[in-house]
Write an enzyme that holds these catalytic residues in place. Structure first.
Site, PDB file in Angstrom:
ATOM      1  N   ARG A 174      15.027  -4.071  51.293  1.00 26.13           N
ATOM      2  CA  ARG A 174      14.823  -4.471  49.839  1.00 26.13           C
ATOM      3  C   ARG A 174      13.622  -4.586  49.370  1.00 26.13           C
ATOM      4  O   ARG A 174      13.269  -5.497  48.509  1.00 26.13           O
ATOM      5  CB  ARG A 174      15.653  -5.738  49.804  1.00 26.13           C
ATOM      6  N   SER A 256      24.116  -9.550  45.175  1.00 21.43           N
ATOM      7  CA  SER A 256      23.785 -10.694  46.242  1.00 21.43           C
ATOM      8  C   SER A 256      22.457 -11.164  45.577  1.00 21.43           C
ATOM      9  O   SER A 256      21.498 -10.710  44.942  1.00 21.43           O
ATOM     10  CB  SER A 256      23.281  -9.893  47.379  1.00 21.43           C
ATOM     11  N   GLU A 362      17.027 -12.031  45.302  1.00 19.05           N
ATOM     12  CA  GLU A 362      16.678 -10.879  45.009  1.00 19.05           C
ATOM     13  C   GLU A 362      16.406 -10.239  43.841  1.00 19.05           C
ATOM     14  O   GLU A 362      15.702  -9.526  43.570  1.00 19.05           O
ATOM     15  CB  GLU A 362      17.972 -10.112  45.807  1.00 19.05           C
TER      16      GLU A 362
HETATM   17  C1  LIG Z   1      28.177  -6.304  41.217  1.00 21.25           C
HETATM   18  C2  LIG Z   1      26.709  -5.988  41.637  1.00 21.25           C
HETATM   19  C3  LIG Z   1      26.534  -5.498  42.809  1.00 21.25           C
HETATM   20  C4  LIG Z   1      25.380  -4.976  43.374  1.00 21.25           C
HETATM   21  N1  LIG Z   1      25.356  -4.492  44.594  1.00 21.25           N
HETATM   22  C5  LIG Z   1      24.150  -3.937  45.242  1.00 21.25           C
HETATM   23  C6  LIG Z   1      24.175  -3.366  46.521  1.00 21.25           C
HETATM   24  O1  LIG Z   1      25.239  -3.361  47.224  1.00 21.25           O
HETATM   25  N2  LIG Z   1      22.746  -3.236  47.035  1.00 21.25           N
HETATM   26  C7  LIG Z   1      21.570  -3.226  46.208  1.00 21.25           C
HETATM   27  O2  LIG Z   1      20.388  -3.102  46.697  1.00 21.25           O
HETATM   28  N3  LIG Z   1      21.738  -3.720  45.160  1.00 21.25           N
HETATM   29  C8  LIG Z   1      23.005  -4.267  44.455  1.00 21.25           C
HETATM   30  N4  LIG Z   1      23.057  -4.895  43.261  1.00 21.25           N
HETATM   31  C9  LIG Z   1      21.720  -5.062  42.496  1.00 21.25           C
HETATM   32  C10 LIG Z   1      21.203  -3.840  41.357  1.00 21.25           C
HETATM   33  O3  LIG Z   1      22.520  -3.192  40.872  1.00 21.25           O
HETATM   34  C11 LIG Z   1      20.437  -2.860  42.293  1.00 21.25           C
HETATM   35  O4  LIG Z   1      19.157  -3.467  42.348  1.00 21.25           O
HETATM   36  C12 LIG Z   1      19.937  -1.781  41.049  1.00 21.25           C
HETATM   37  O5  LIG Z   1      19.195  -0.786  41.582  1.00 21.25           O
HETATM   38  C13 LIG Z   1      19.211  -2.340  39.872  1.00 21.25           C
HETATM   39  O6  LIG Z   1      19.230  -1.204  38.880  1.00 21.25           O
HETATM   40  P1  LIG Z   1      19.205  -1.265  37.342  1.00 21.25           P
HETATM   41  O7  LIG Z   1      19.110   0.043  36.739  1.00 21.25           O
HETATM   42  O8  LIG Z   1      20.144  -2.232  36.850  1.00 21.25           O
HETATM   43  O9  LIG Z   1      17.813  -2.160  37.269  1.00 21.25           O
HETATM   44  P2  LIG Z   1      17.541  -3.267  36.133  1.00 21.25           P
HETATM   45  O10 LIG Z   1      18.119  -4.614  36.597  1.00 21.25           O
HETATM   46  O11 LIG Z   1      17.355  -2.603  34.734  1.00 21.25           O
HETATM   47  O12 LIG Z   1      15.591  -3.408  36.887  1.00 21.25           O
HETATM   48  C14 LIG Z   1      15.278  -4.041  37.898  1.00 21.25           C
HETATM   49  C15 LIG Z   1      13.964  -3.912  38.098  1.00 21.25           C
HETATM   50  O13 LIG Z   1      13.525  -2.590  37.936  1.00 21.25           O
HETATM   51  C16 LIG Z   1      12.603  -2.587  36.974  1.00 21.25           C
HETATM   52  N5  LIG Z   1      12.611  -1.120  36.503  1.00 21.25           N
HETATM   53  C17 LIG Z   1      13.961  -0.809  35.998  1.00 21.25           C
HETATM   54  N6  LIG Z   1      13.802   0.577  35.729  1.00 21.25           N
HETATM   55  C18 LIG Z   1      12.740   1.035  36.154  1.00 21.25           C
HETATM   56  C19 LIG Z   1      12.054   2.227  36.262  1.00 21.25           C
HETATM   57  N7  LIG Z   1      12.287   3.294  35.689  1.00 21.25           N
HETATM   58  N8  LIG Z   1      10.861   2.223  36.706  1.00 21.25           N
HETATM   59  C20 LIG Z   1      10.188   1.105  37.139  1.00 21.25           C
HETATM   60  N9  LIG Z   1      10.784  -0.082  37.115  1.00 21.25           N
HETATM   61  C21 LIG Z   1      11.900  -0.193  36.617  1.00 21.25           C
HETATM   62  C22 LIG Z   1      12.779  -3.694  36.064  1.00 21.25           C
HETATM   63  O14 LIG Z   1      11.835  -3.915  35.289  1.00 21.25           O
HETATM   64  C23 LIG Z   1      13.258  -4.935  36.856  1.00 21.25           C
HETATM   65  O15 LIG Z   1      11.918  -5.215  37.595  1.00 21.25           O
HETATM   66  C24 LIG Z   1      24.229  -5.349  42.483  1.00 21.25           C
HETATM   67  C25 LIG Z   1      24.223  -5.860  41.315  1.00 21.25           C
HETATM   68  C26 LIG Z   1      25.366  -6.116  40.787  1.00 21.25           C
HETATM   69  C27 LIG Z   1      25.810  -6.567  39.441  1.00 21.25           C
END
Ligand SMILES: Cc1cc2nc3c(=O)[nH]c(=O)nc-3n(C[C@H](O)[C@H](O)[C@H](O)COP(=O)(O)OP(=O)(O)OC[C@H]3O[C@@H](n4cnc5c(N)ncnc54)[C@H](O)[C@@H]3O)c2cc1C
Length: 370
Positions: A174, A256, A362
């Site tokens: 992570r 998580s 996280e």
């Molecule tokens: C129901 C649920 C289940 C989940 N299950 C998992 C799981 O099984 N495993 C896991 O690892 N995670 C899980 N997550 C967490 C999350 O989905 C992941 O971390 C996902 O990759 C975040 O992506 P996002 O596009 O929504 O990022 P965002 O929430 O939009 O951004 C997250 C971070 O990344 C930065 N960011 C966003 N885009 C970029 C970019 N293009 N370049 C640089 N920085 C950027 C943002 O500024 C922020 O700091 C879960 C979340 C939910 C709600």
């Protein structure tokens, strides 16, 4: 520096609500919100904000963000770029490059349909492709470090676009270089596209997670049809409220909320001693997995549950633990970011008092801290 005009699908708004852009549905407005639908617009918007000395926040799927109730007093750039390119990489492999704003789960479904193996266990994770390298997204025995070949980034320090190899991304559990090089609210590197090297086969990678193997009725290490692996993962995730669904408040979360603690063997002995102290000689055994370099990984969900914060703790809310999983902090409909943070603090303190382990969040906190 003047800001170049945005292409048609991109747009700029002021005082724009951010909660609807996140899966937790909390957080105040952005002073300026730029939706970047092309990579050129994304690069231009970030360069313009940096040149103006504006605080910058990138939002993609908003599934790993806890934005404060005060909102964001700078420029939020929403990553909405699209595009997938594929080429034969030889040796039975394909090279697939996806734009940062491609929705992750649709990308996984596309890979499974096309017989590209290596990300099927990451089915059902919300968010976008470009965010997956940030925290080295993982689940059910896979993480993206196993398949990412390179990441195209805009380096905000040099202003240059460059391709970073997987080794340069320094992936860990992570974690990655991207997470460790924060610049203001957002990282030094803006991910523009990610290139994956996947195996061209309709078989999954060896199943690397016991509960998944059990659900599929196979032994650990066996390979199954790609589509079966995806369906089994989705079924298990749905049971745990880990597939985002607007109608199910158990999924209004960041998944998580805490990472699984990685601690020394001596610290693990202390955890065991605390468990015996709390539950007596028939105490349950805390889960423990080797994490390399003499370290062990234990389960945050187990510690939270055994510290007295079981599924549905603090129901009916406004913020409560998911009724399906103790590791997810959820918004039951009217929670604020302050409610979410207060519950997270309570759980973290309770676990620390019970077992001597301080949990680490996280999701990324913006404008407030845990
Ligand atoms: C129901 C649920 C289940 C989940 N299950 C998992 C799981 O099984 N495993 C896991 O690892 N995670 C899980 N997550 C967490 C999350 O989905 C992941 O971390 C996902 O990759 C975040 O992506 P996002 O596009 O929504 O990022 P965002 O929430 O939009 O951004 C997250 C971070 O990344 C930065 N960011 C966003 N885009 C970029 C970019 N293009 N370049 C640089 N920085 C950027 C943002 O500024 C922020 O700091 C879960 C979340 C939910 C709600």
């Amino acid at each position: 520096m003047s800001t170049p005009p945005l292409s048609e699908a991109s747009r700029t708004e002021h005082d724009a609500p951010l909660a609807p852009l996140t899966t937790l549905r909390v957080g105040g407005p952005a002073r300026t919100l730029v939706r970047a639908a092309t990579t050129d617009d994304l690069v231009a918007a970030v360069r313009a904000a940096d040149a103006a000395g504006e605080d910058l926040l990138l939002v993609s799927g908003g599934s790993n963000l806890v934005i404060s109730d005060a909102g964001f007093p700078g420029t939020v750039v929403q990553v909405a770029t699209r595009g997938i390119e594929v080429e034969d990489a030889g040796d039975g492999r394909v090279r697939v490059r996806a734009a940062a704003g491609e929705p992750w789960d649709a990308f996984v479904a596309h890979a499974v349909q096309n017989g590209w193996s290596g990300i099927e266990a990451l089915s059902g994770i919300p968010g976008c492709v470009g965010s997956t390298p940030i925290q080295n997204v993982g689940a059910y025995g896979q993480d993206v470090s196993q398949t990412v070949e390179s990441v195209r980034v805009l380096d905000r320090e040099t202003g240059e676009v460059q391709e970073m190899s997987a080794a340069e991304c320094a992936f860990a559990y992570r974690d990655s270089l991207f997470k460790r090089t924060q610049k203001g609210s957002t990282g030094r590197y803006v991910v523009l596209a990610v290139t994956f090297l996947l195996e061209a086969t309709d078989r999954s990678q060896p199943v690397g997670y016991a509960a998944l193997a059990q659900g599929l009725g196979v032994e650990m290490g066996e390979r199954v049809a790609l589509a079966d692996a995806r369906e089994a993962v989705l079924a298990q995730r749905r049971q745990r409220g880990m597939v985002w669904d607007a109608d199910d408040h158990d999924t209004w979360s960041c998944g998580s909320f805490f990472t699984n603690p990685i601690i020394t063997a001596a610290q693990m002995d202390e955890v065991r001693a605390h468990v015996v102290e709390r539950f007596g000689p028939t105490a349950p055994e805390p889960p423990e997995f080797p994490a390399g370099d003499g370290m062990v990984k234990t389960s945050a969900a187990w510690l939270i549950d055994k510290a007295g914060y079981g599924k549905g703790y603090a129901m009916p809310g406004p913020a409560a633990l998911s009724t399906k999983h103790p590791l997810a902090i959820t918004n039951r409909g009217s929670a604020t970011a302050a409610d979410v943070a207060a519950l997270a603090r309570e759980v973290r303190l309770g676990v620390e008092e019970a077992f001597g382990v301080r949990l680490v969040n996280e999701p990324v906190f913006v404008g407030h801290q845990l």
